[in-house]
Enzyme design. Sequence first.
Site, mmCIF file in Angstrom:
data_model
loop_
_atom_site.group_PDB
_atom_site.id
_atom_site.type_symbol
_atom_site.label_atom_id
_atom_site.label_comp_id
_atom_site.label_asym_id
_atom_site.label_seq_id
_atom_site.Cartn_x
_atom_site.Cartn_y
_atom_site.Cartn_z
ATOM 1 N N HIS A 108 5.997 -63.106 13.315
ATOM 2 C CA HIS A 108 6.449 -64.499 13.324
ATOM 3 C C HIS A 108 7.966 -64.631 13.383
ATOM 4 O O HIS A 108 8.491 -65.695 13.668
ATOM 5 C CB HIS A 108 5.875 -65.285 12.139
ATOM 6 C CG HIS A 108 6.463 -64.940 10.796
ATOM 7 N ND1 HIS A 108 5.800 -64.177 9.859
ATOM 8 C CD2 HIS A 108 7.644 -65.257 10.218
ATOM 9 C CE1 HIS A 108 6.534 -64.059 8.768
ATOM 10 N NE2 HIS A 108 7.672 -64.708 8.963
ATOM 11 N N SER A 121 11.585 -62.604 5.787
ATOM 12 C CA SER A 121 10.448 -62.051 6.525
ATOM 13 C C SER A 121 10.864 -60.872 7.391
ATOM 14 O O SER A 121 11.854 -60.930 8.117
ATOM 15 C CB SER A 121 9.828 -63.129 7.413
ATOM 16 O OG SER A 121 9.278 -64.157 6.635
ATOM 17 N N ASP A 144 0.613 -59.533 11.815
ATOM 18 C CA ASP A 144 1.953 -60.085 11.624
ATOM 19 C C ASP A 144 2.996 -58.969 11.615
ATOM 20 O O ASP A 144 3.907 -58.943 10.787
ATOM 21 C CB ASP A 144 2.042 -60.914 10.344
ATOM 22 C CG ASP A 144 3.290 -61.818 10.326
ATOM 23 O OD1 ASP A 144 3.885 -62.025 11.408
ATOM 24 O OD2 ASP A 144 3.678 -62.282 9.236
#
Length: 488
Positions: free
Chosen positions: A213, A328, A246
């Site tokens: 992402h 992230s 992910d």
Amino acid sequence: MSTENEGTAVPSAPSAPPVPVAAPEGTPASAQQAPPPYPEQPGRASEPGQGSEPTTQLPGAVPAYLPGSAGPTGSAPDAGWPPPPPPPSQPHYGGGGGGWGEPPASGPQPSRKRPGGLMAAVLAAALVAGVVGGGIGYWAADRNSDNSVGGGSTTVSAADAPALKREAGSTAAVAGEALPSVVTITAQAQGGDGGTGTGFIYDKQGHILTNNHVVASAADGGDLTATFSNGKEYAAEVVGRAEGYDVAVVKLKDPPSGLKPLALGNSDQVAVGDSTIAIGAPFGLSNTVTTGIISAKNRPVASGDGTSDKNSYMSALQTDASINPGNSGGPLLDARGAVIGMNSAIQPSGGGGGGGGGSQSGSIGLGFAIPINQAKTVAAELIKTGQPVYPVIGATVSMAEGGDGATISGDGGGGTPAVTPDGPAAKAGLKSGDVITKFNDVPIDSGPTLISEIWTHKPGDKIKITYTRDGKESQVDVTLGERKGDTR
């Protein structure tokens, strides 16, 4: 502390008590002559005009004069000695003869050696003490001045602090080693939209491991930039990405020499309570280091990339290290500095989740990381083939959460059967309506939890599945199949 008493002697005692200017009424006329302007002191020269020769202080002794004795003027004793007793109204001191209020007689009183000698000894001792004290004060000041700046100050400067030594394994030491291998990733889509995330050096060839992402917006013709902790920027490109995991791998287009990959730990050996260190760029604040512990293991988490309706599933490591949007893709390190997870999602206070798109709420101490054992398996496949490989059981399950297990659906959607013919589940005898309650020894409460557990394994792994059918519990062995690439 001041030492400005150096060399100061004790002042000498007065030679005689003070004499009033005028004698009290009733004093004999012969005694009412004016007193000298200053009382005589031993060792002090007579005032000019008095007709007396200077007196000199004798070494080693100080003359003392009792009240009523003659001053040091050298006058002869009065022939009319002793004088008549004073009036009764005057107080007597020293055992008779002469009050404090009467002027000196014309002749000296016979010497009284015992009191005079005692007083002289006391005054001499006081003088010696003063000289000795002053000498000590001067010596102390001289000693201090040798070590003071400019030689006149007794202030002692503070000592320099000893060199700070950070022990191996401290947070500062671990962060110092890891930061040069962590990058801030800026993804820019063709339309101008983008965001910021984190990644870390995976190998010396310039591959960087991060979240899908983080780079999804720039995956189709956008721009990627990786900025190191020293501020140097490098252009990068997407090598491969896995939406379901992910996980993504990007590569520097012109990697510098001397890249140092971070050491990878073993996430299967992590224990609840282990120390953790997270590095990332929360809200764009690059090179941010936070600490915490492993709060839980095998936490089923579903998160999205913000660009599609496809979710990612992980059996995550939960940590209370502060993680926010922008963290992230960054590493979650253990106390040795080895990567045990890749920070991927948070549970914000307002609900929702994800460490990237969507919610911008801050950390409340519920952060989730993809176990590094899973992430490195995915990364190796992406570098090798450019596409992910997923283990599967060949059955579609309900994605409702908070139930008593994962229920196999009645159909697979789009007119396909829920149990793939000749797939792993079909070969094990599983059917629509069966409720899977355990995957090996891990309790299963929903479809997302089941998928999270499946994706911690590899195609070909043999798994024991516990399920219920018509209220009866049974167990079967299932050999996991595979699916290549992400479905659109």
